[in-house]
Design a protein around this motif. Structure first.
Motif, PDB file in Angstrom:
ATOM      1  N   ALA A  77     -22.335  49.727 -78.154  1.00  0.00           N
ATOM      2  CA  ALA A  77     -21.702  48.584 -78.818  1.00  0.00           C
ATOM      3  C   ALA A  77     -20.223  48.527 -78.446  1.00  0.00           C
ATOM      4  N   HIS A  78     -19.650  47.342 -78.573  1.00  0.00           N
ATOM      5  CA  HIS A  78     -18.229  47.141 -78.275  1.00  0.00           C
ATOM      6  C   HIS A  78     -17.458  46.987 -79.575  1.00  0.00           C
ATOM      7  N   TYR A  79     -16.478  47.857 -79.810  1.00  0.00           N
ATOM      8  CA  TYR A  79     -15.657  47.776 -81.021  1.00  0.00           C
ATOM      9  C   TYR A  79     -14.225  47.475 -80.642  1.00  0.00           C
ATOM     10  N   ASP A  80     -13.655  46.484 -81.294  1.00  0.00           N
ATOM     11  CA  ASP A  80     -12.262  46.092 -81.081  1.00  0.00           C
ATOM     12  C   ASP A  80     -11.486  46.464 -82.341  1.00  0.00           C
ATOM     13  N   SER A  81     -10.658  47.489 -82.242  1.00  0.00           N
ATOM     14  CA  SER A  81      -9.951  47.985 -83.421  1.00  0.00           C
ATOM     15  C   SER A  81      -8.873  47.016 -83.891  1.00  0.00           C
ATOM     16  N   LEU A  82      -8.310  46.211 -82.979  1.00  0.00           N
ATOM     17  CA  LEU A  82      -7.298  45.230 -83.375  1.00  0.00           C
ATOM     18  C   LEU A  82      -7.923  44.145 -84.250  1.00  0.00           C
ATOM     19  N   ALA A  83      -9.063  43.639 -83.824  1.00  0.00           N
ATOM     20  CA  ALA A  83      -9.750  42.585 -84.574  1.00  0.00           C
ATOM     21  C   ALA A  83     -10.610  43.140 -85.700  1.00  0.00           C
ATOM     22  N   ARG A  84     -10.894  44.441 -85.658  1.00  0.00           N
ATOM     23  CA  ARG A  84     -11.828  45.089 -86.590  1.00  0.00           C
ATOM     24  C   ARG A  84     -13.201  44.418 -86.514  1.00  0.00           C
ATOM     25  N   CYS A  85     -13.640  44.176 -85.287  1.00  0.00           N
ATOM     26  CA  CYS A  85     -14.939  43.542 -85.040  1.00  0.00           C
ATOM     27  C   CYS A  85     -15.777  44.409 -84.113  1.00  0.00           C
ATOM     28  N   LEU A  86     -17.071  44.386 -84.339  1.00  0.00           N
ATOM     29  CA  LEU A  86     -18.015  45.099 -83.473  1.00  0.00           C
ATOM     30  C   LEU A  86     -19.066  44.136 -82.970  1.00  0.00           C
ATOM     31  N   LEU A  87     -19.355  44.215 -81.685  1.00  0.00           N
ATOM     32  CA  LEU A  87     -20.439  43.451 -81.060  1.00  0.00           C
ATOM     33  C   LEU A  87     -21.503  44.439 -80.613  1.00  0.00           C
TER      34      LEU A  87
ATOM     35  N   GLY B 266       3.287  34.443 -83.381  1.00  0.00           N
ATOM     36  CA  GLY B 266       3.930  35.709 -83.026  1.00  0.00           C
ATOM     37  C   GLY B 266       2.920  36.784 -82.702  1.00  0.00           C
ATOM     38  N   THR B 267       3.411  37.922 -82.232  1.00  0.00           N
ATOM     39  CA  THR B 267       2.546  39.044 -81.875  1.00  0.00           C
ATOM     40  C   THR B 267       1.886  39.658 -83.105  1.00  0.00           C
ATOM     41  N   ALA B 268       2.545  39.562 -84.259  1.00  0.00           N
ATOM     42  CA  ALA B 268       1.977  40.118 -85.485  1.00  0.00           C
ATOM     43  C   ALA B 268       0.724  39.372 -85.933  1.00  0.00           C
ATOM     44  N   ASP B 269       0.504  38.181 -85.385  1.00  0.00           N
ATOM     45  CA  ASP B 269      -0.680  37.391 -85.736  1.00  0.00           C
ATOM     46  C   ASP B 269      -1.899  37.732 -84.875  1.00  0.00           C
ATOM     47  N   LEU B 270      -1.728  38.659 -83.936  1.00  0.00           N
ATOM     48  CA  LEU B 270      -2.801  38.956 -82.978  1.00  0.00           C
ATOM     49  C   LEU B 270      -4.102  39.462 -83.606  1.00  0.00           C
ATOM     50  N   PRO B 271      -4.077  40.294 -84.656  1.00  0.00           N
ATOM     51  CA  PRO B 271      -5.367  40.741 -85.208  1.00  0.00           C
ATOM     52  C   PRO B 271      -6.264  39.594 -85.661  1.00  0.00           C
ATOM     53  N   VAL B 272      -5.674  38.591 -86.298  1.00  0.00           N
ATOM     54  CA  VAL B 272      -6.454  37.443 -86.760  1.00  0.00           C
ATOM     55  C   VAL B 272      -6.910  36.607 -85.561  1.00  0.00           C
ATOM     56  N   ALA B 273      -6.023  36.426 -84.597  1.00  0.00           N
ATOM     57  CA  ALA B 273      -6.371  35.669 -83.393  1.00  0.00           C
ATOM     58  C   ALA B 273      -7.490  36.356 -82.616  1.00  0.00           C
ATOM     59  N   GLN B 274      -7.456  37.676 -82.542  1.00  0.00           N
ATOM     60  CA  GLN B 274      -8.485  38.409 -81.814  1.00  0.00           C
ATOM     61  C   GLN B 274      -9.838  38.314 -82.522  1.00  0.00           C
ATOM     62  N   GLU B 275      -9.819  38.288 -83.846  1.00  0.00           N
ATOM     63  CA  GLU B 275     -11.062  38.062 -84.585  1.00  0.00           C
ATOM     64  C   GLU B 275     -11.645  36.701 -84.238  1.00  0.00           C
ATOM     65  N   ALA B 276     -10.783  35.693 -84.168  1.00  0.00           N
ATOM     66  CA  ALA B 276     -11.237  34.349 -83.792  1.00  0.00           C
ATOM     67  C   ALA B 276     -11.765  34.344 -82.361  1.00  0.00           C
ATOM     68  N   TYR B 277     -11.078  35.037 -81.471  1.00  0.00           N
ATOM     69  CA  TYR B 277     -11.478  35.084 -80.064  1.00  0.00           C
ATOM     70  C   TYR B 277     -12.870  35.705 -79.901  1.00  0.00           C
ATOM     71  N   LEU B 278     -13.082  36.859 -80.517  1.00  0.00           N
ATOM     72  CA  LEU B 278     -14.370  37.540 -80.376  1.00  0.00           C
ATOM     73  C   LEU B 278     -15.495  36.728 -81.014  1.00  0.00           C
TER      74      LEU B 278
END
Length: 251
Positions: free
Chosen positions: A98-108, A127-139
């Motif tokens: 499985a693929h886990y992204d610790s920034l987004a806290r998402c697992l595929l 900003g860069t501080a918004d990346l965790p939420v953006a990465q969740e949206a991306y995944l």
């Protein structure tokens, strides 16, 4: 729906007492799998176009593992959101591929496949501080089969960084704007483009931002039209809405 019920439904279609459309409608209302602690909705994708996703916050790792096992048995891929690293370590012991992204806290459950739906989503952050939420949206958007572009750190404190990216904004069908602090980026983007804009307030900022409430209210009060707003830190919800818009257009 158990095997006997499915056979009966298929026989009805064969005999003409039930049309394929009627059978499809019946399937949409069924079925779920009762695990005792959870009831898994295997037909959600049939009804809504989006498969069930595991929201891991508050769930025990053992429960997450069981749900992943059962959902994975009926689907090529499964998305789990808000999975903290400590729980992810235990889950990955059972699903090493499985693929886990610790920034987004998402697992595929399986690696991301190539996009299967035409129509591009652009995810932007102030900003860069918004990346965790953006990465969740991306995944989430990639999991749902979409092409996704990203544009990070283009907030209003340096608006020139945004204005040179008009070509990237113009080629997207839907834009997701992720911003904390006062959340002004969503209103600026909404005033520049004709596409739907989905604004995501984040819990990023100094004391008076009230854990994202200031950005939420600012986005809700945007003077630019055509902006929809999801809940604070809800990257998953933003991607789900963007997916629904694009899938409806493609029909």
């Amino acid at each position: 729906m158990n095997e006997e019920m499915l056979k009966t439904l298929l026989q009805s279609v064969k005999l003409g007492s039930c049309s394929p459309d009627e059978a499809l409608q019946e399937l949409k209302d069924l079925s779920f799998e009762n695990l005792g602690f959870a009831r898994l909705d295997h037909h959600r994708a049939l009804r809504t176009g989006q498969a069930e996703v595991i929201f891991c916050q508050g769930k025990q790792p053992e429960h997450i593992i069981t749900i992943l096992t059962h959902l994975g048995a009926k689907s090529q891929n499964v998305l789990a959101t808000r999975l903290e690293p400590a729980s992810a370590e235990k889950v990955l012991l059972h699903f090493p591929n499985a693929h886990y992204d610790s920034l987004a806290r998402c697992l595929l459950l399986n690696p991301l496949a190539e996009p299967t739906i035409s129509g591009r989503i652009l995810i932007m952050t102030a900003g860069t501080a918004d990346l965790p939420v953006a990465q969740e949206a991306y995944l989430t958007a990639r999991y749902m089969g979409h092409e996704v572009d990203t544009l990070f750190d283009v907030g209003v404190a340096g608006i020139h960084r945004l204005l040179v990216q008009r070509e990237l904004m113009d080629r997207a069908e839907v834009l997701i704007v992720v911003a904390g602090m006062e959340g002004a980026l969503a209103s600026v983007v909404g005033g520049l483009v004709e596409q739907p804009v989905i604004a995501v307030p984040t819990s990023v900022g100094y004391g008076a931002h009230f854990q994202g409430l200031a950005a939420l209210l600012s986005m809700l009060n945007s003077c630019a039209s055509g902006i929809g707003v999801v809940n604070i830190d809800n990257g998953f919800g933003a991607a789900s809405l963007a997916s629904a818009i694009i899938r409806r257009i493609s029909k």
